[in-house]
Design a protein around this motif. Structure first.
Motif, PDB file in Angstrom:
ATOM      1  N   LEU A  36       0.835  -1.195   0.000  1.00  0.00           N
ATOM      2  CA  LEU A  36       0.000   0.000   0.000  1.00  0.00           C
ATOM      3  C   LEU A  36       0.870   1.246   0.000  1.00  0.00           C
ATOM      4  N   TYR A  37       0.399   2.253  -0.713  1.00  0.00           N
ATOM      5  CA  TYR A  37       1.084   3.551  -0.787  1.00  0.00           C
ATOM      6  C   TYR A  37       0.151   4.603  -0.188  1.00  0.00           C
ATOM      7  N   TYR A  38       0.562   5.142   0.950  1.00  0.00           N
ATOM      8  CA  TYR A  38      -0.221   6.181   1.625  1.00  0.00           C
ATOM      9  C   TYR A  38       0.245   7.544   1.113  1.00  0.00           C
ATOM     10  N   HIS A  39      -0.637   8.261   0.436  1.00  0.00           N
ATOM     11  CA  HIS A  39      -0.297   9.591  -0.065  1.00  0.00           C
ATOM     12  C   HIS A  39      -0.403  10.601   1.093  1.00  0.00           C
ATOM     13  N   PHE A  40       0.738  10.986   1.644  1.00  0.00           N
ATOM     14  CA  PHE A  40       0.715  11.951   2.740  1.00  0.00           C
ATOM     15  C   PHE A  40       0.101  13.261   2.257  1.00  0.00           C
ATOM     16  N   PRO A  41      -0.857  13.808   2.994  1.00  0.00           N
ATOM     17  CA  PRO A  41      -1.554  15.008   2.540  1.00  0.00           C
ATOM     18  C   PRO A  41      -0.675  16.261   2.575  1.00  0.00           C
ATOM     19  N   LYS A  42      -0.717  17.000   1.489  1.00  0.00           N
ATOM     20  CA  LYS A  42      -0.041  18.298   1.449  1.00  0.00           C
ATOM     21  C   LYS A  42      -0.995  19.414   1.867  1.00  0.00           C
ATOM     22  N   LYS A  43      -2.277  19.147   1.703  1.00  0.00           N
ATOM     23  CA  LYS A  43      -3.327  20.065   2.146  1.00  0.00           C
ATOM     24  C   LYS A  43      -4.397  19.244   2.863  1.00  0.00           C
ATOM     25  N   GLY A  44      -4.897  19.759   3.960  1.00  0.00           N
ATOM     26  CA  GLY A  44      -5.931  19.051   4.698  1.00  0.00           C
ATOM     27  C   GLY A  44      -5.353  17.901   5.505  1.00  0.00           C
ATOM     28  N   THR A  45      -6.238  17.005   5.940  1.00  0.00           N
ATOM     29  CA  THR A  45      -5.809  15.906   6.811  1.00  0.00           C
ATOM     30  C   THR A  45      -6.170  14.524   6.286  1.00  0.00           C
ATOM     31  N   SER A  46      -7.014  14.433   5.264  1.00  0.00           N
ATOM     32  CA  SER A  46      -7.419  13.130   4.738  1.00  0.00           C
ATOM     33  C   SER A  46      -6.289  12.557   3.882  1.00  0.00           C
ATOM     34  N   MET A  47      -6.384  11.259   3.577  1.00  0.00           N
ATOM     35  CA  MET A  47      -5.282  10.587   2.907  1.00  0.00           C
ATOM     36  C   MET A  47      -5.808   9.568   1.902  1.00  0.00           C
ATOM     37  N   GLU A  48      -5.308   9.660   0.665  1.00  0.00           N
ATOM     38  CA  GLU A  48      -5.615   8.680  -0.364  1.00  0.00           C
ATOM     39  C   GLU A  48      -4.617   7.521  -0.244  1.00  0.00           C
TER      40      GLU A  48
END
Length: 233
Positions: free
Chosen positions: A191-203
């Motif tokens: 799995l690749y967790y896209h660290f958020p650059k804006k906000g707090t949610s994560m794809e």
């Protein structure tokens, strides 16, 4: 004869007492040696922990990045220190957004992100990417304040049972769908967790094979305490 026996007993007792002293001295020497080794190990561990300069104690993402890389991070490649390190420098630094990406004389990069928690702690995400020739992604998470932040298990803040089930289901679905794709290592999935650059949610993406396929699998929402699955793809 009696004098000989008494003399022998006295000599024996004196010899035993002497041996006790020798054994005692040896034990003391061994104890001192062990204490010295422990002290040296503690000093080495202390040296391994890089504490960035921080005057007010209010840690930002650049402080956490320096602590977790164990080195100073330069503002640019031109300013990077190549003498005693891999020459870490920022590819991207957003203090207000709590995001940083760094690289250096390595095949890959590292990313850091911070979430402020309801209990006053920080949750710090750390991603290390090694590429050569394909990329491998490693994620760790830390909870705490400043230099006292400690690594935690992902199931403390992530719904790992549900995440693992989704990963397994999506992996099988992709292999069934793309049977002729020709993956080098079809059994490998991460799995690749896209660290958020804006906000707090994560794809979150699933990566299959030798980094041959990557596509979204779900998104996570953050409530200042833990993550929850907000959407499945």
């Amino acid at each position: 004869m009696k004098k000989f026996i008494y003399g022998f007993l006295i000599l024996g007792l004196w010899s035993c007492g002497g041996n006790d002293e020798v054994v005692s001295e040896e034990n003391e020497e061994e104890s001192d040696t062990l204490m010295t080794e422990v002290e040296e190990e503690n000093e080495e561990l202390a040296e391994d922990v890089f504490i960035p300069e921080n005057a007010d104690g209010n840690w930002q993402i650049d402080d956490y990045a320096e602590m977790l890389t164990g080195d100073k991070i330069a503002a640019s490649a031109e300013e990077a220190n190549m003498e005693n390190s891999v020459g870490w420098f920022y590819q991207e630094l957003d203090l207000s957004g709590g995001f940083a990406s760094v690289t250096g004389a390595i095949e890959g990069w590292q990313e850091f992100v911070v979430w402020r928690m309801a209990d006053g702690d920080d949750l710090v995400g750390f991603m290390s990417v090694g590429c050569g020739p394909v990329c491998d992604y490693a994620f760790r998470f830390y909870k705490g304040q400043g230099e006292d932040a400690q690594q935690i298990e992902m199931n403390e803040v992530f719904p790992m049972n549900e995440i693992n089930e989704l990963q397994e289901t999506k992996h099988k679905e992709i292999l069934d769908r793309d049977n002729g794709f020709g993956f080098d290592y079809p059994e490998d999935a991460q799995l690749y967790y896209h660290f958020p650059k804006k906000g707090t949610s994560m794809e979150v993406d699933i990566v299959i094979g030798a980094d041959e396929l990557q596509e979204p699998i779900f998104s996570l929402s953050w409530d200042k305490t833990k993550f929850s699955i907000a959407k499945k793809y």
